[in-house]
Write an enzyme that holds these catalytic residues in place. Structure first.
Site, PDB file in Angstrom:
ATOM      1  N   ASP A   1     -24.411 -24.388  15.600  1.00 32.52           N
ATOM      2  CA  ASP A   1     -25.686 -25.110  15.590  1.00 32.52           C
ATOM      3  C   ASP A   1     -25.855 -25.917  16.872  1.00 32.52           C
ATOM      4  OD1 ASP A   1     -28.024 -26.214  13.924  1.00 32.52           O
ATOM      5  OD2 ASP A   1     -26.985 -28.039  14.538  1.00 32.52           O
TER       6      ASP A   1
ATOM      7  N   GLU B   1     -26.630 -20.995  18.700  1.00 27.37           N
ATOM      8  CA  GLU B   1     -28.035 -21.397  18.712  1.00 27.37           C
ATOM      9  C   GLU B   1     -28.281 -22.062  20.058  1.00 27.37           C
ATOM     10  OE1 GLU B   1     -31.269 -23.993  16.124  1.00 27.37           O
ATOM     11  OE2 GLU B   1     -29.250 -24.784  16.395  1.00 27.37           O
TER      12      GLU B   1
END
Length: 530
Positions: free
Chosen positions: A207, A257
């Site tokens: 993330d 990401e």
């Protein structure tokens, strides 16, 4: 060293299904999706034909940001189940030929994490975060002026404590940023990776992968200044090289990401000793426009080519407006800044385009990520304001509808309470939700689910060979891929008039029927054998 086997190379052309556990299936009837619900639906996922599952964070969390505020990576949140259940799920999925990826959130932890609680008590753990005195005569002003990472938010990224010091949180105050210059932070995350690889996961989604490293001076943000004080700093690459060493010991893979406009900087994360793949946000946010899509595809393939990494193709996820809704609007692209309540939508148009978009994305070289419910053609739900839970809504002052609209619990059985999800869902399902139920769609050869099942059955024929554009009328995308039994073609008509098909021997699959003259209608795609 020889070429990797297909099994070792699975991730280069995989179809990976994103599971937002809280909204997938509720096994114990309490209204929250859980691991028991996922385990019960594994046969459905196997029949769909996916290669792997990516789970959004399922760890212990106060859920101030949908689980992205992690209190303990080695404990499953009780709302979802237990660590033993997670281990069973990983093993049972593997028996069905489905691998598992977990989500790691390295930029920050929950304010309930033991480290941060000890830091608030004045312990040496303060060094693991970013604590600073304030500015101004009495320290009443934040240490710097960095903007929040929540789009549309005007709230500060610093919170002042009773003792007068401030701590940094690029997201909510309940998500304090970690200090990645401290060796204990690096060591802990490498141990977390080993913990999950030991339990059989095949990979990790990272993330906010470009945000971890901060300028140690924490200077004010100046537009255009290079390097950025906290985005895409060079120190990150050493972190991910260390992570890669851990992953390689387990044949594990990473997907990052990474939101970066600079393609050369983006590709650095995909060098052979760093991340295996990264999400392709230019394609996800691209409008339904032939020229724009072709440019996005070309640029994506070009930026991956120098490092030999496969592209990933994504149409939606747990953060963005669902595809059938987005494609049914006047603005078919996606930008957090333009989200608004009450945006007019033509769902019939959006669904037709989403069906075509599915065949387009699944025919491209690389890996594809499907977000749960995408295979059911679910629209974005407009959540009543008094039921919204997403902090993005509140931090925008109530102007942004937030991300809950794409997180509504799935419909499984049309004639069951709450469309077969389980107990009364934690987010309300819109009226008519049962019309999208998986059991209805499984029995309908013309449904979105049937289209995805058919496409995923054929897709392995495309392999991972190159893409060659074919001559086509304006507004039509046509390309060839080398198949296992000869050339395969994908044609997508985004023009306003029907298009003639190129020469072919067989129609393999269509997102909709051809017209009476055998032409491809607008907003329709086909796969052909050349």
């Amino acid at each position: 060293m020889g070429q990797p086997t297909h099994a070792q190379n699975w991730w280069r052309s995989a179809v990976i299904y994103q599971v937002y556990v809280r909204s997938f299936a509720d096994g114990d009837g309490d209204g929250t999706g859980d691991l028991a619900g996922v385990r019960a639906k594994l046969p459905y996922l196997a029949e769909l034909g996916v290669d792997a599952l990516w789970f959004n964070p399922w760890y212990l969390s106060p859920m101030k940001d949908g689980g992205y505020d992690v209190a303990d990576y080695r404990v499953i949140d009780p709302a979802f189940g237990t660590l033993a259940e997670a281990e069973k799920l990983i093993a049972e999925a593997k028996e069905l030929g489905i691998r598992t990826l977990v989500d790691i959130v390295p930029n920050h932890v929950s304010d309930q994490h033991p480290w941060f609680r000890a830091a608030l008590a004045g312990g040496p753990e303060r060094e693991l975060f970013h604590f600073r005195p304030g500015r101004g005569e009495h320290g009443e002003l934040p240490p710097n002026d960095w903007p929040s990472q929540f789009a549309g938010s005007t709230e500060p990224v610093w919170t002042r404590l009773p003792d007068g010091t401030w701590y940094l949180h690029l997201f909510t105050p309940e998500q304090p940023d970690l200090n990645w210059a401290h060796p204990a932070v690096r060591q802990e995350h490498e141990e977390i990776l080993r913990f999950w690889f030991e339990r059989g996961v095949a990979g990790v989604r990272i993330d906010s992968a470009a945000l971890l490293a901060k300028d140690p001076d924490l200077p004010d943000f100046v537009e255009g200044r290079d390097p950025h004080p906290y985005v895409d700093r060079d120190e990150l690459h050493d972190i991910y090289r260390s992570w890669r060493t851990v992953a390689d010991a387990y044949d594990g893979i990473f997907v990052g990401e990474v939101w970066l406009p600079d393609t050369e900087r983006f590709a650095r994360y995909l060098r052979p000793d760093e991340l295996h793949t990264a999400f392709n946000f230019s394609f996800l946010s691209c409008p339904w426009d032939a020229g724009r899509l072709r440019t996005s595809i070309d640029e994506t393939l070009a930026e991956h080519a120098p490092v030999g990494a496969p592209a990933t193709w994504v149409l939606c996820n747990h953060d963005v407006t669902r595809t059938v809704t987005r494609y049914g609007r006047a603005d078919t692209g996606f930008d957090f800044a333009t989200k608004a309540f009450g945006t007019p939508t033509d769902l019939a148009l959006g669904t037709r385009r989403a069906r075509a978009g599915a065949l387009l994305s699944l025919a491209l070289p690389g890996a594809v990520y499907l977000y749960q419910g995408e295979e059911l053609g679910l629209p974005e739900a407009e959540i009543p304001r008094d039921r919204i839970q997403d902090p993005m809504h509140f931090r925008s002052g109530g102007t942004d509808p937030g991300r809950d609209g794409c997180r509504v619990p799935l419909p499984w059985t049309a004639d069951a309470p709450y469309a077969g999800f389980g107990g009364e869902p934690w987010l309300p399902q819109p009226s008519g939700w049962s019309a999208y139920a998986a059991d209805l769609q499984a029995a309908d050869p013309g449904s979105m689910l049937s289209l995805y099942r058919a496409a995923l059955t054929i897709r392995p024929e495309f392999g991972d060979g190159p893409l060659t554009w074919l001559p086509a009328p304006e507004g039509v995308l046509a390309f060839a891929r080398p198949g296992k039994e000869g050339r395969l073609l994908c044609v997508v008509n985004l023009a306003d008039t029907p298009a003639d098909l190129p020469a072919h021997s067989r129609l393999l699959l269509g997102s909709g029927p051809l017209d009476p003259q055998g032409r491809l209608p607008k907003d329709t795609a086909v796969w052909l054998r050349g």
